[in-house]
Write a protein that holds these residues in place. Structure first.
Motif, short mmCIF file in Angstrom:
data_model
loop_
_atom_site.label_atom_id
_atom_site.label_comp_id
_atom_site.label_asym_id
_atom_site.label_seq_id
_atom_site.Cartn_x
_atom_site.Cartn_y
_atom_site.Cartn_z
N LYS A 43 3.03 33.21 94.55
CA LYS A 43 4.06 32.28 95.00
C LYS A 43 4.70 32.84 96.26
O LYS A 43 5.23 33.96 96.27
N GLY A 47 8.06 28.74 98.56
CA GLY A 47 7.74 27.93 97.40
C GLY A 47 6.29 27.50 97.30
O GLY A 47 5.87 26.96 96.26
N ARG A 48 5.49 27.71 98.34
CA ARG A 48 4.08 27.35 98.27
C ARG A 48 3.34 28.27 97.31
O ARG A 48 3.73 29.41 97.07
N ASN A 71 -0.76 18.67 95.86
CA ASN A 71 0.57 18.05 95.86
C ASN A 71 1.54 19.01 95.17
O ASN A 71 1.61 19.05 93.94
N LEU A 72 2.27 19.78 95.94
CA LEU A 72 3.16 20.79 95.38
C LEU A 72 4.31 20.18 94.60
O LEU A 72 4.92 20.84 93.76
N SER A 73 4.62 18.89 94.84
CA SER A 73 5.70 18.24 94.11
C SER A 73 5.27 17.78 92.72
O SER A 73 6.11 17.38 91.91
N ASP A 74 3.97 17.83 92.44
CA ASP A 74 3.46 17.48 91.12
C ASP A 74 3.78 18.62 90.16
O ASP A 74 3.24 19.73 90.33
N PRO A 75 4.62 18.43 89.14
CA PRO A 75 4.99 19.54 88.26
C PRO A 75 3.82 20.09 87.45
O PRO A 75 3.87 21.23 86.99
N LEU A 77 0.63 20.16 88.74
CA LEU A 77 -0.37 20.69 89.68
C LEU A 77 -1.78 20.28 89.26
O LEU A 77 -2.67 21.12 89.09
#
Length: 440
Positions: A43, A47-48, A71-75, A77
């Motif tokens: 990590k 945050g990436r 899509n990093l906003s997908d909880p 992943l």
């Protein structure tokens, strides 16, 4: 079959309850066509997330590849993207094509670079190579290895992480300082066991074991049963380091095909430095396990030599057992000296059925009423001529199953029990019921 290995995908909110997700990565590129193998996630400060993993190429050359979430906003992943410039690391000169795998989580150096380690070997010396990078796309091989131990063979699934000497918390992989020890752990391809050692690490890349007599691969193990290919990660939310491990259970191929699965993931554990001994790690099931408890029973018994006391509990598919045992001091004083002190549970002879001056004593689980099948977990104490005691904690599987095509060993090791401490064991018993939806 290497070509059929893919990365699975699951999600959990508590490390105990899991749901299946779509497969994360398939072996669909020339650089991983024969296997998407062990990798580690790092990590980054912004945050990436990046993953480095080992791929087996068309020619079975082991190379290291980069992937990241689509899509990093997908909880959850769900979707992962492989870097188009893969592979990012190929076997260096002097390393054989099939002896180069399993990159670690990266840690930051004082120079602001990221550093990883990769397992390999040179002849019969197991080694952990070091690489530096700034972008995870271009890597520099360091002249300094993290560590190597002669005679240990290929090092798989190398892990490297800090533990605090003063606090009961886990540490981020990049932590270092005067109150920190560093763990180097490897999975030995030769004997399929996971070994670790404690030592000191400086930022040049040099790691030195505290005690060379129990160096990596020749000393301490995470587990003396079926436990392999483990990795840890830092849980920033709960400030703990969590250990994962694989249980390569020993059913036959035919039995695996019939039941539709093979091997297990072990219950995750937290890992801490043992401040009392200064030479060991402490491992304990993650606290979330306690959420599964619904009823409790308590028993107190004085145990006579040779007795077996039944403990009556309701039917259950899972049990969390804590046992505390205290030795009678006069019995310890009167105990005969072992004529041939053992250095292992296997060397005691006879397993749980062999009586000695101080043991075995413990518990039998998964037992039928006639004691035809049971698994023994027990302490055994040997006493030397000068009165010193060695305490072994052992498991005896010789009566654990009627099946004739599974391994049923006796295993365990010496455990440090300090003056004034009780002999304590915690046992998680899990029964599996599998329902097949396959057509017959």
């Amino acid at each position: 079959m290497w070509g059929n290995i893919v990365w699975g995908h699951a999600a959990s909110t508590d490390l105990i309850h899991w749901i299946h997700l779509p497969t994360a990565m398939y072996p669909d590129q020339w650089y991983d066509s024969n296997g998407v193998w062990t990798g580690s996630t790092t990590k980054l400060p912004d945050g990436r997330l990046v993953v480095l993993y080992t791929g087996a190429t068309d020619d079975f050359v082991q190379v290291q590849n980069l992937a990241y979430p689509a899509n990093l906003s997908d909880p959850l992943l769900i979707d992962w993207v492989k870097y188009p410039g893969n592979p990012v690391i190929e076997p260096p000169q002097g390393v054989r094509d099939h002896d180069f795998r399993d990159p670690t989580t990266a840690w930051l150096t004082p120079q602001g670079k990221w550093r990883i380690s990769i397992g390999s070997k040179h002849n019969r010396t197991g080694i952990a190579l070091l690489y530096d990078t700034e972008d995870f796309k271009t890597f520099e091989l360091l002249g300094q290895m993290l560590h190597g131990v002669s005679g240990t063979g290929m090092w798989e699934c190398v892990d490297f992480y800090p533990v605090s000497k003063t606090k009961k918390v886990g540490l981020d992989t990049s932590e270092n300082g005067d109150d920190v020890k560093h763990v180097v752990k490897t999975s030995l391809d030769d004997d399929r066991n996971d070994y670790y050692a404690l030592g000191s690490y400086d930022d040049s890349g040099k790691w030195t074991p505290d005690d060379p007599k129990i160096d990596v691969g020749i000393g301490l193990r995470y587990d003396y049963g079926l436990f392999y290919a483990s990795k840890t990660f830092f849980d920033d939310d709960k400030k703990r380091r969590v250990l994962w491990g694989w249980i390569p259970e020993s059913d036959s191929v035919g039995a695996d095909i019939k039941k539709g699965w093979a091997s297990l993931q072990a219950v995750p554990r937290t890992v801490l430095y043992d401040k009392k001994t200064g030479s060991n790690l402490l491992q304990w099931p993650v606290e979330e396990i306690e959420k599964l408890r619904s009823k409790s029973w308590e028993f107190n018994h004085d145990l006579e030599p040779g007795c077996a006391v039944p403990l009556k509990v309701d039917d259950a598919s899972q049990l969390d057992i804590v046992v505390e045992l205290e030795l009678d001091e006069e019995s310890v004083k009167r105990a005969n000296v072992e004529t041939e002190p053992s250095d292992s549970c296997q060397g005691i002879g006879g397993g749980s059925s062999k009586r000695g001056a101080l043991g075995p004593f413990g518990i039998m689980v998964s037992a039928d009423k006639d004691l035809f099948e049971y698994t023994s977990l027990y302490f055994y104490i040997s006493k030397s001529s000068n009165g010193d005691l060695n305490t072994f904690f052992c498991t005896d599987l010789t009566r654990s199953s009627e099946a004739r095509d599974v391994l049923k060993p006796i295993y365990g090791s010496i455990v440090p029990v300090l003056k004034g401490e009780k002999l304590t064991m915690r046992i998680l018993v899990i029964f599996f019921v599998f329902v097949s939806n396959r057509s017959r």
